[in-house]
Design a protein around this motif. Structure first.
Motif, mmCIF file in Angstrom:
data_model
loop_
_atom_site.group_PDB
_atom_site.id
_atom_site.type_symbol
_atom_site.label_atom_id
_atom_site.label_comp_id
_atom_site.label_asym_id
_atom_site.label_seq_id
_atom_site.Cartn_x
_atom_site.Cartn_y
_atom_site.Cartn_z
ATOM 1 N N ARG A 140 69.689 -61.258 22.040
ATOM 2 C CA ARG A 140 68.357 -61.273 21.737
ATOM 3 C C ARG A 140 67.990 -60.589 20.184
ATOM 4 O O ARG A 140 67.241 -61.108 19.386
ATOM 5 N N ARG A 141 68.857 -59.658 19.987
ATOM 6 C CA ARG A 141 68.456 -58.861 18.669
ATOM 7 C C ARG A 141 69.006 -59.608 17.677
ATOM 8 O O ARG A 141 68.380 -59.770 16.583
ATOM 9 N N ILE A 142 70.153 -60.175 17.841
ATOM 10 C CA ILE A 142 70.807 -60.946 16.580
ATOM 11 C C ILE A 142 69.921 -62.059 16.325
ATOM 12 O O ILE A 142 69.561 -62.409 15.167
ATOM 13 N N ASN A 143 69.211 -62.611 17.392
ATOM 14 C CA ASN A 143 68.362 -63.777 17.095
ATOM 15 C C ASN A 143 67.020 -63.156 16.355
ATOM 16 O O ASN A 143 66.404 -63.865 15.428
ATOM 17 N N ALA A 144 66.415 -62.102 16.773
ATOM 18 C CA ALA A 144 65.572 -61.703 15.998
ATOM 19 C C ALA A 144 65.890 -61.351 14.510
ATOM 20 O O ALA A 144 64.889 -61.455 13.461
ATOM 21 N N LEU A 145 66.955 -61.009 14.307
ATOM 22 C CA LEU A 145 67.087 -60.586 12.920
ATOM 23 C C LEU A 145 67.428 -61.955 11.975
ATOM 24 O O LEU A 145 67.074 -62.006 11.026
ATOM 25 N N MET A 146 67.952 -62.931 12.792
ATOM 26 C CA MET A 146 68.079 -64.243 12.075
ATOM 27 C C MET A 146 66.696 -64.765 11.779
ATOM 28 O O MET A 146 66.381 -65.249 10.787
ATOM 29 N N LEU A 147 65.905 -64.565 12.737
ATOM 30 C CA LEU A 147 64.303 -65.062 12.481
ATOM 31 C C LEU A 147 63.805 -64.565 11.298
ATOM 32 O O LEU A 147 62.894 -65.023 10.425
ATOM 33 N N THR A 148 63.863 -63.073 11.271
ATOM 34 C CA THR A 148 63.111 -62.369 10.495
ATOM 35 C C THR A 148 63.946 -62.283 8.878
ATOM 36 O O THR A 148 63.160 -62.209 7.794
ATOM 37 N N CYS A 149 65.223 -62.189 8.917
ATOM 38 C CA CYS A 149 66.133 -62.230 7.683
ATOM 39 C C CYS A 149 66.885 -63.204 7.228
ATOM 40 O O CYS A 149 67.622 -63.261 6.160
ATOM 41 N N GLY A 150 67.063 -64.374 8.177
ATOM 42 C CA GLY A 150 68.218 -65.353 8.036
ATOM 43 C C GLY A 150 67.991 -66.097 6.846
ATOM 44 O O GLY A 150 68.925 -66.861 6.507
ATOM 45 N N HIS A 151 66.924 -66.244 6.237
ATOM 46 C CA HIS A 151 66.674 -66.999 5.027
ATOM 47 C C HIS A 151 66.228 -66.296 3.801
ATOM 48 O O HIS A 151 65.360 -66.784 3.090
ATOM 49 N N TYR A 152 66.527 -65.240 3.723
ATOM 50 C CA TYR A 152 66.127 -64.151 2.502
ATOM 51 C C TYR A 152 64.838 -64.265 2.411
ATOM 52 O O TYR A 152 63.841 -64.250 3.285
ATOM 53 N N ASP A 153 64.295 -64.451 1.089
ATOM 54 C CA ASP A 153 62.933 -64.615 0.904
ATOM 55 C C ASP A 153 62.148 -65.768 1.076
ATOM 56 O O ASP A 153 61.155 -66.104 0.823
ATOM 57 N N GLY A 154 62.810 -66.760 1.849
ATOM 58 C CA GLY A 154 62.505 -67.920 2.326
ATOM 59 C C GLY A 154 62.177 -67.696 3.909
ATOM 60 O O GLY A 154 61.900 -68.974 4.646
ATOM 61 N N SER A 155 62.490 -66.479 4.441
ATOM 62 C CA SER A 155 62.435 -66.497 5.868
ATOM 63 C C SER A 155 61.118 -66.561 6.539
ATOM 64 O O SER A 155 60.755 -67.064 7.752
ATOM 65 N N GLY A 156 60.082 -66.291 5.825
ATOM 66 C CA GLY A 156 58.669 -66.571 6.354
ATOM 67 C C GLY A 156 58.532 -67.799 6.582
ATOM 68 O O GLY A 156 57.783 -68.603 7.358
ATOM 69 N N ASP A 157 58.688 -68.609 5.379
ATOM 70 C CA ASP A 157 58.561 -69.988 5.337
ATOM 71 C C ASP A 157 59.361 -70.912 6.531
ATOM 72 O O ASP A 157 58.739 -71.716 7.040
ATOM 73 N N PHE A 158 60.506 -70.531 6.604
ATOM 74 C CA PHE A 158 61.396 -70.893 7.579
ATOM 75 C C PHE A 158 60.665 -70.802 9.159
ATOM 76 O O PHE A 158 60.662 -71.671 9.820
#
Ligand SMILES: NC(=O)CC[C@H](N)C(=O)O
Length: 308
Positions: free
Chosen positions: A230-248
């Motif tokens: 769950r925690r790894i998924n949380a990090l992927m969601l918030t940080c996985g696309h760099y400064d495009g993470s919010g957009d993703f």
């Protein structure tokens, strides 16, 4: 739900946009890749696999490997890793150096380059670089249940010769004592992990444990605890696309990790692990068509962590 029909239709709809975006030419070996390639593989938690396009063509997974390295480092050092790397979105480019000085050599998160380099340093502990690289390769082969996965030496060499920014980041962190091994050794591991060569099919299989509470639903083996998944998924969601993470998150709504080879691994918890690949990148270094394909897939399946 007819997943095959959905991905067939996505591939058809996006066919005329193939070649969109820009390949990562700052790594000379990646500049040679044909930008018109496109593939999707979906592995569901009940073990079915659906593919379309170039899903059997190996590509350089680049930063997608940071998910597997983080999993390894957490297994070795546990939650103690968070003393040396943060868990916040960076809002800066993947290879940015500016935040590091303000934050005393502690990278924002394990998915920007600086953070991944610290994670490499942790995985390297007690090993020679070759052994650490072997450990990464074994782990990924184990996750994907596929012994044919390799590291592309030409890509690793190309990055070793041109990775000046990564050398800068590593040396800078070393000056803050946040790297414990030789910069050359740490980067040797980093460049080889980035050079892992995998197909969409292999990548979606390797990520399946994250869609299934940390256990591989096909073999039944536990990889990490449900909480850790769950925690790894949380990090992927918030940080996985760099400064495009919010957009993703806004458009796709799934934990995801991109790489400059044009691959993206996305996790639909409880449902499936998805790998897409198309080498052309958008402005922030994420696959242009891959992101579009995932948005279409998430919309049509209703797979979003924010509700159907
Ligand atoms: N975003 C990425 O995939 C970056 C990884 C790449 N190997 C680099 O260090 O620049």
């Amino acid at each position: 739900m007819d997943l095959q029909a959905i991905i067939d239709d996505i591939a058809l709809t996006l066919a005329e946009r193939r070649g969109e975006g820009k390949v990562a030419d700052y790594i000379p070996e990646l500049a040679k890749v044909d930008p018109h390639q496109f593939g999707i593989a979906v592995t569901t938690v009940d073990g079915q696999v659906f593919t379309v396009g170039d899903a059997a063509t190996p590509f350089s997974i680049q930063s997608v490997s940071k998910v597997f390295m983080l999993t390894l480092a957490l297994g070795k050092a546990g939650e103690g890793i968070w003393k040396r790397v943060g868990r916040e979105p960076s809002g800066t480019a993947f290879n940015s150096i500016v935040q590091l000085e303000h934050e005393h050599g502690i990278p924002r998160n394990p998915f920007v380059n600086a953070g991944a380099i610290v994670v490499c340093d942790m995985v390297l502990a007690g090993h020679k670089p070759k052994e650490a690289i072997g450990e990464v390769l074994r782990f990924v082969r184990y996750l994907a249940d596929d012994e044919t996965i390799t590291i592309d030496r030409a890509v690793a060499k190309s990055e070793t010769e041109t990775g000046f920014r990564n050398y800068a980041l590593a040396n800078f962190m070393r000056s803050f004592d946040n790297l414990h091994h030789d910069v050359d050794h740490v980067l040797g591991v980093y460049f080889h992990q980035c050079a892992l060569s995998m197909t969409c099919r292999q990548l979606s299989r390797a990520g399946l444990f994250l869609a299934a509470q940390g256990a591989d639903p096909i073999s039944g083996y536990s990889v990490v605890s449900p909480k850790r998944a769950r925690r790894i998924n949380a990090l992927m969601l918030t940080c996985g696309h760099y400064d495009g993470s919010g957009d993703f998150a806004y458009h796709v709504g799934l934990p995801g990790k991109s790489g400059v080879g044009g691959g993206i691994l996305a996790i639909a918890p409880g449902k499936a692990s998805i790998a897409v690949w198309s080498p052309g990148l958008n402005k922030v270094g994420n696959s242009a068509l891959g992101s579009a394909a995932l948005e279409m897939l998430a919309t049509r399946t209703g797979w979003s962590v924010f509700g159907a």
